[in-house]
Design a protein around this motif. Structure first.
Motif, PDB file in Angstrom:
ATOM      1  N   LEU A  84       0.661  -0.915  -0.032  1.00 29.97           N
ATOM      2  CA  LEU A  84      -0.289  -0.153  -0.395  1.00 29.97           C
ATOM      3  C   LEU A  84       0.422   1.194  -0.190  1.00 29.97           C
ATOM      4  O   LEU A  84       1.725   2.015   0.740  1.00 29.97           O
ATOM      5  CB  LEU A  84      -0.743  -0.185   1.654  1.00 29.97           C
ATOM      6  CG  LEU A  84      -1.680   0.616   1.040  1.00 29.97           C
ATOM      7  CD1 LEU A  84      -2.599   1.027  -0.350  1.00 29.97           C
ATOM      8  CD2 LEU A  84      -2.811   1.464   2.431  1.00 29.97           C
ATOM      9  N   ASP A  85       0.434   2.429  -1.198  1.00 31.88           N
ATOM     10  CA  ASP A  85       1.215   3.723  -0.697  1.00 31.88           C
ATOM     11  C   ASP A  85       0.661   4.586  -0.213  1.00 31.88           C
ATOM     12  O   ASP A  85      -0.719   4.461  -1.383  1.00 31.88           O
ATOM     13  CB  ASP A  85       1.652   3.909  -2.525  1.00 31.88           C
ATOM     14  CG  ASP A  85       2.086   5.351  -2.451  1.00 31.88           C
ATOM     15  OD1 ASP A  85       3.436   4.580  -1.275  1.00 31.88           O
ATOM     16  OD2 ASP A  85       2.930   5.472  -3.356  1.00 31.88           O
ATOM     17  N   GLN A 107      -3.490   5.002  -1.827  1.00 34.63           N
ATOM     18  CA  GLN A 107      -4.362   5.414  -0.904  1.00 34.63           C
ATOM     19  C   GLN A 107      -3.914   6.767  -1.341  1.00 34.63           C
ATOM     20  O   GLN A 107      -2.980   7.483  -0.688  1.00 34.63           O
ATOM     21  CB  GLN A 107      -4.150   5.128   0.535  1.00 34.63           C
ATOM     22  CG  GLN A 107      -5.466   5.604   1.297  1.00 34.63           C
ATOM     23  CD  GLN A 107      -4.920   6.932   1.911  1.00 34.63           C
ATOM     24  OE1 GLN A 107      -3.772   7.055   2.542  1.00 34.63           O
ATOM     25  NE2 GLN A 107      -6.493   7.329   2.428  1.00 34.63           N
ATOM     26  N   ASP A 108      -5.085   8.120  -0.919  1.00 37.07           N
ATOM     27  CA  ASP A 108      -4.451   9.390  -0.947  1.00 37.07           C
ATOM     28  C   ASP A 108      -6.053  10.252  -1.133  1.00 37.07           C
ATOM     29  O   ASP A 108      -6.766  10.183  -1.771  1.00 37.07           O
ATOM     30  CB  ASP A 108      -4.200  10.472  -2.006  1.00 37.07           C
ATOM     31  CG  ASP A 108      -3.520  11.358  -1.335  1.00 37.07           C
ATOM     32  OD1 ASP A 108      -4.256  12.612  -1.017  1.00 37.07           O
ATOM     33  OD2 ASP A 108      -2.406  11.162  -1.478  1.00 37.07           O
ATOM     34  N   GLN A 109      -6.855  10.956   0.184  1.00 41.15           N
ATOM     35  CA  GLN A 109      -7.856  11.187   0.251  1.00 41.15           C
ATOM     36  C   GLN A 109      -7.743  13.023  -0.424  1.00 41.15           C
ATOM     37  O   GLN A 109      -8.537  13.457  -0.449  1.00 41.15           O
ATOM     38  CB  GLN A 109      -8.183  11.200   1.739  1.00 41.15           C
ATOM     39  CG  GLN A 109      -6.964  12.102   2.903  1.00 41.15           C
ATOM     40  CD  GLN A 109      -7.616  11.765   4.260  1.00 41.15           C
ATOM     41  OE1 GLN A 109      -8.932  12.126   4.672  1.00 41.15           O
ATOM     42  NE2 GLN A 109      -6.753  12.260   5.404  1.00 41.15           N
ATOM     43  N   ASP A 120      -6.282   1.074  -6.727  1.00 48.09           N
ATOM     44  CA  ASP A 120      -6.542   1.897  -5.205  1.00 48.09           C
ATOM     45  C   ASP A 120      -8.072   1.702  -3.855  1.00 48.09           C
ATOM     46  O   ASP A 120      -7.754   0.575  -4.326  1.00 48.09           O
ATOM     47  CB  ASP A 120      -8.049   3.297  -5.392  1.00 48.09           C
ATOM     48  CG  ASP A 120      -7.375   4.366  -4.676  1.00 48.09           C
ATOM     49  OD1 ASP A 120      -6.864   5.293  -5.075  1.00 48.09           O
ATOM     50  OD2 ASP A 120      -7.986   4.402  -4.197  1.00 48.09           O
ATOM     51  N   ILE A 121      -7.002   2.107  -3.305  1.00 45.72           N
ATOM     52  CA  ILE A 121      -7.965   1.391  -2.010  1.00 45.72           C
ATOM     53  C   ILE A 121      -9.067   1.096  -1.900  1.00 45.72           C
ATOM     54  O   ILE A 121      -9.119   0.257  -1.353  1.00 45.72           O
ATOM     55  CB  ILE A 121      -7.449   2.071  -0.485  1.00 45.72           C
ATOM     56  CG1 ILE A 121      -7.085   1.013   0.705  1.00 45.72           C
ATOM     57  CG2 ILE A 121      -7.637   3.402  -0.235  1.00 45.72           C
ATOM     58  CD1 ILE A 121      -6.504   1.364   2.005  1.00 45.72           C
ATOM     59  N   THR A 122      -9.976   1.927  -2.124  1.00 44.01           N
ATOM     60  CA  THR A 122     -11.541   2.351  -3.207  1.00 44.01           C
ATOM     61  C   THR A 122     -11.531   0.723  -3.340  1.00 44.01           C
ATOM     62  O   THR A 122     -12.808   0.559  -4.076  1.00 44.01           O
ATOM     63  CB  THR A 122     -12.119   3.185  -2.850  1.00 44.01           C
ATOM     64  OG1 THR A 122     -11.353   4.003  -4.771  1.00 44.01           O
ATOM     65  CG2 THR A 122     -11.458   4.548  -2.382  1.00 44.01           C
ATOM     66  N   PHE A 136       5.720   8.459   1.231  1.00 45.21           N
ATOM     67  CA  PHE A 136       7.013   8.905   0.766  1.00 45.21           C
ATOM     68  C   PHE A 136       5.985  10.271   0.677  1.00 45.21           C
ATOM     69  O   PHE A 136       5.104  10.899   0.269  1.00 45.21           O
ATOM     70  CB  PHE A 136       7.144   9.313  -0.585  1.00 45.21           C
ATOM     71  CG  PHE A 136       8.048   7.796  -0.733  1.00 45.21           C
ATOM     72  CD1 PHE A 136       9.076   7.547  -0.090  1.00 45.21           C
ATOM     73  CD2 PHE A 136       7.834   6.272  -1.463  1.00 45.21           C
ATOM     74  CE1 PHE A 136       9.927   5.971  -0.261  1.00 45.21           C
ATOM     75  CE2 PHE A 136       7.886   5.064  -1.494  1.00 45.21           C
ATOM     76  CZ  PHE A 136       9.368   5.239  -0.489  1.00 45.21           C
ATOM     77  N   GLU A 137       6.762  11.220   1.761  1.00 47.89           N
ATOM     78  CA  GLU A 137       6.749  12.419   1.760  1.00 47.89           C
ATOM     79  C   GLU A 137       5.963  12.578   2.154  1.00 47.89           C
ATOM     80  O   GLU A 137       4.337  13.583   1.799  1.00 47.89           O
ATOM     81  CB  GLU A 137       6.789  14.029   0.952  1.00 47.89           C
ATOM     82  CG  GLU A 137       8.610  13.851   0.166  1.00 47.89           C
ATOM     83  CD  GLU A 137       9.290  14.274   0.721  1.00 47.89           C
ATOM     84  OE1 GLU A 137       9.543  14.755   1.390  1.00 47.89           O
ATOM     85  OE2 GLU A 137      10.183  13.271   1.171  1.00 47.89           O
ATOM     86  N   VAL A 138       4.926  12.201   3.693  1.00 49.47           N
ATOM     87  CA  VAL A 138       3.559  12.845   3.982  1.00 49.47           C
ATOM     88  C   VAL A 138       3.986  12.581   5.296  1.00 49.47           C
ATOM     89  O   VAL A 138       3.359  13.512   6.080  1.00 49.47           O
ATOM     90  CB  VAL A 138       2.843  10.932   4.476  1.00 49.47           C
ATOM     91  CG1 VAL A 138       1.624  10.781   4.892  1.00 49.47           C
ATOM     92  CG2 VAL A 138       2.559  10.546   2.286  1.00 49.47           C
TER      93      VAL A 138
END
Length: 270
Positions: A84-85, A107-109, A120-122, A136-138
């Motif tokens: 999972l990214d 995954q990114d909201q 995508d996680i969805t 990365f850079e989160v």
């Protein structure tokens, strides 16, 4: 204010103009060195554009880290994943890793998925667990690092992430570009000690290259190997001569997307 990492008092350190208009206080923890802003009320405005125009390193960063992540997976994790990214932005890293044969999911909201649609996680089953979570850079974007990392660890028990370490205890926005108050998105800045304490809260070990790449895991990792994998030349050699060839997922991904589009009404597919 209390430190988000070690729950000890933090001192007011400096006042910074954020988004060119808000006077924001930054606090420095006297115990672990972690720097945090006051409660970031400006974040909805800061994320009106999830990827800022100042993030010119987005493409080069993804190309840089892909071989390193491949080597780390081959050395310590199951290549069949899944992975999972977290905070995966446009999905570029997921696409790169899937092209290398590793089943990454994005995954990114906040950000639109441009390069990894259908991955995508969805699109995944609920309660899917992942062999490794990358981010990365989160971490510098997290107003609640402990709460967010707890969510990540529900998805996977190891987190490989990048965030730049504070270069010295007395760093200021005038002496270090990574604050980037112009964008308003960097609200948490870490010392190495603060990351170690953060890992300890979850009974994990922290492995770090001492600059910007870090791994939280319960696995027994050789720190020398971990640092070795951050050298682009060495990591290319490792990937070339270690492990079995990993077939790209590009063709099978194309077929999956193609088949899903055929099942949709024409107007929806377009």
């Amino acid at each position: 204010m209390t430190c988000h990492i070690c729950d000890t008092p933090s001192n007011e350190s400096f006042l910074v103009k954020v988004l060119f208009k808000y006077d924001v206080t930054y606090y420095r923890c006297r115990e672990c060195g972690f720097i945090q802003t006051e409660t970031p009320y400006w974040l909805p405005e800061a994320y009106e554009s999830a990827i800022t125009s100042l993030d010119l390193g987005l493409v080069s960063r993804n190309l840089l880290w892909a071989p390193t992540v491949e080597a780390i997976i081959r050395k310590w994790f199951r290549p069949e994943g899944p992975f999972l990214d977290y905070g995966g932005g446009y999905g570029l890293f997921v696409r790169i890793m899937r092209d290398r044969g590793f089943p990454f999911i994005r995954q990114d909201q906040y950000c639109e998925n441009l390069f990894a649609k259908h991955f995508d996680i969805t699109d995944q089953p609920e309660n899917q667990t992942y062999e490794l979570v990358t981010a990365f850079e989160v971490f510098e974007h997290l107003p609640d690092p402990v709460g967010t990392i707890e969510q990540m660890l529900q998805a996977g028990k190891s987190i490989l992430f990048s965030t730049k370490l504070l270069p010295d205890p007395n760093v200021t926005p005038e002496t270090w570009w990574y604050f980037i108050p112009e964008t308003g998105q960097h609200v948490s800045l870490y010392s190495l000690d603060s990351l170690r304490r953060l890992a300890q809260r979850f009974r994990l070990q922290l492995y770090s290259d001492g600059r910007d790449l870090h791994l939280m895991t319960a696995k027994d990792i050789d720190p020398t190997w971990f640092r070795w994998f951050t050298d682009p030349r060495k990591v290319r050699l490792f990937n070339r001569f270690h492990g079995y060839p990993t077939p790209s997922l590009l063709d099978s991904d194309f077929q999956k997307v193609y088949d899903s589009l055929k099942k949709q009404p024409l107007t929806d597919a377009i």
